[in-house]
Design a protein around this motif. Structure first.
Motif, PDB file in Angstrom:
ATOM      1  N   CYS A 179       0.836  -1.206   0.000  1.00 28.68           N
ATOM      2  CA  CYS A 179       0.000   0.000   0.000  1.00 28.68           C
ATOM      3  C   CYS A 179       0.874   1.261   0.000  1.00 28.68           C
ATOM      4  O   CYS A 179       0.542   2.276  -0.637  1.00 28.68           O
ATOM      5  CB  CYS A 179      -0.904   0.054   1.226  1.00 28.68           C
ATOM      6  N   CYS A 216       1.984   3.463  -3.244  1.00 27.29           N
ATOM      7  CA  CYS A 216       1.123   4.499  -3.829  1.00 27.29           C
ATOM      8  C   CYS A 216       0.636   5.521  -2.806  1.00 27.29           C
ATOM      9  O   CYS A 216       0.256   6.632  -3.162  1.00 27.29           O
ATOM     10  CB  CYS A 216      -0.078   3.869  -4.517  1.00 27.29           C
ATOM     11  N   HIS A 217       0.589   5.118  -1.530  1.00 24.79           N
ATOM     12  CA  HIS A 217       0.034   6.047  -0.523  1.00 24.79           C
ATOM     13  C   HIS A 217       1.118   6.608   0.400  1.00 24.79           C
ATOM     14  O   HIS A 217       0.813   7.447   1.234  1.00 24.79           O
ATOM     15  CB  HIS A 217      -1.039   5.335   0.318  1.00 24.79           C
ATOM     16  N   LYS A 235      -8.134   3.866 -12.028  1.00 22.94           N
ATOM     17  CA  LYS A 235      -7.421   4.821 -11.180  1.00 22.94           C
ATOM     18  C   LYS A 235      -6.199   4.185 -10.509  1.00 22.94           C
ATOM     19  O   LYS A 235      -5.335   4.895  -9.997  1.00 22.94           O
ATOM     20  CB  LYS A 235      -8.358   5.377 -10.104  1.00 22.94           C
ATOM     21  N   ILE A 248     -12.387  10.330  -1.476  1.00 23.81           N
ATOM     22  CA  ILE A 248     -12.980  10.169  -2.806  1.00 23.81           C
ATOM     23  C   ILE A 248     -14.100   9.126  -2.725  1.00 23.81           C
ATOM     24  O   ILE A 248     -15.169   9.291  -3.290  1.00 23.81           O
ATOM     25  CB  ILE A 248     -11.911   9.696  -3.816  1.00 23.81           C
ATOM     26  N   LEU A 249     -13.808   8.079  -1.983  1.00 29.03           N
ATOM     27  CA  LEU A 249     -14.717   6.923  -1.981  1.00 29.03           C
ATOM     28  C   LEU A 249     -15.452   6.743  -0.649  1.00 29.03           C
ATOM     29  O   LEU A 249     -16.188   5.778  -0.480  1.00 29.03           O
ATOM     30  CB  LEU A 249     -13.927   5.656  -2.314  1.00 29.03           C
ATOM     31  N   ARG A 307     -12.250   3.566  -8.278  1.00 28.27           N
ATOM     32  CA  ARG A 307     -12.923   3.702  -9.574  1.00 28.27           C
ATOM     33  C   ARG A 307     -12.062   3.044 -10.645  1.00 28.27           C
ATOM     34  O   ARG A 307     -10.823   3.044 -10.536  1.00 28.27           O
ATOM     35  CB  ARG A 307     -13.135   5.187  -9.891  1.00 28.27           C
ATOM     36  N   MET A 351      -6.297   1.768  -7.927  1.00 30.06           N
ATOM     37  CA  MET A 351      -6.576   1.087  -6.653  1.00 30.06           C
ATOM     38  C   MET A 351      -7.373  -0.175  -6.973  1.00 30.06           C
ATOM     39  O   MET A 351      -8.555  -0.112  -7.302  1.00 30.06           O
ATOM     40  CB  MET A 351      -7.362   2.026  -5.725  1.00 30.06           C
TER      41      MET A 351
END
Ligand code: HEC
Length: 214
Positions: free
Chosen positions: A128, A131-132, A170, A150-151, A167, A172
């Motif tokens: 993780c 990207c984060h 994107k 966002i989600l 989404r 994820m």
């Protein structure tokens, strides 16, 4: 006769009473008159130790017969059904006592140190952080420390995002098949525990959903 020989003869007598073996040298008395190409047969009695066991099994079978047909006890079908019913009740009780383990609508975020440490560990182990970022400041993926989502924020939404992905296109992905349910809850709980921390280089706010509202 000394003591030792007395013991031996006592033992021998005991063995004899158990086996009723015929004394060697007197086989002629119990020799049957068949002769199979020179092979002959002794008519030995059934050994008492064996007979006793046999009689016990007969007694037991009568006992069980009477109990199961007469008194309806020790019936294997009933015993099986009772066990299955009891096991089902235990399962239902366990489910009722631990709803968050079985129903996504009941997930509750962990707050204890052990599970949060596990979540932190998974955040690295399951990539993780790539990207984060390790401090959750965001790079390819959004910043996970601010209260813009966002989600959707909150343990159920975050769990849902980790489970089903973001989404399409994107980046994820859905982690359902590679991270266990409990680990996904640990990850979501860790992310929640990092709310409001200040990453080194926080990615600008993304997303319309505000959680928690402060
Ligand atoms: C390949 C890069 C990548 C990896 C690896 C990755 N993510 Fe994401 N993540 C993203 C992107 C991109 C988004 C935004 C998705 C969108 O816009 O729909 C996102 C969104 C999220 C969100 C929702 C954020 C919001 O604002 O709603 C959470 C929570 C999240 N990721 C957690 C994780 C966890 C936990 C892992 C490790 C199991 C992980 N991510 C691994 C790229 C990644």
């Amino acid at each position: 006769m000394n003591k030792n020989s007395e013991k031996i003869s006592g033992w021998k007598r005991f063995m004899k009473s158990l086996t009723k073996a015929h004394d060697l040298g007197t086989e002629e008395d119990i020799m049957l008159d068949h002769d199979y190409d020179g092979i002959r047969e002794l008519d030995n009695v059934l050994p008492p130790w064996w007979l006793a066991g046999f009689y016990i099994t007969i007694a037991m079978s009568i006992f069980y017969l009477v109990m199961s047909f007469g008194f309806n006890k020790y019936n294997q079908y009933d015993e099986f059904n009772d066990d299955v019913t009891a096991a089902k009740e235990e399962i239902e009780a366990y489910k009722a006592a631990n709803p968050q383990l079985f129903d996504d609508a009941n997930i509750v975020a962990f707050t204890d140190a052990e599970n949060l440490a596990k979540g932190k560990e998974l955040f690295t182990a399951k990539t993780c952080f790539i990207c984060h970022l390790a401090d959750l400041g965001g790079s390819i993926g959004p910043n996970l420390t601010d209260n813009h989502w966002i989600l959707g924020g909150g343990v159920k939404s975050i769990f849902n995002t980790i489970t089903n992905g973001g989404r399409p296109g994107k980046g994820m992905i859905s982690w359902e098949s590679t991270i266990t349910r409990e680990e996904r809850i640990q990850l979501a709980s860790y992310i929640i525990s990092m709310q409001g921390t200040t990453p080194e280089v926080p990615k600008p706010i993304e997303g319309e959903v505000i959680w928690p509202e402060k």
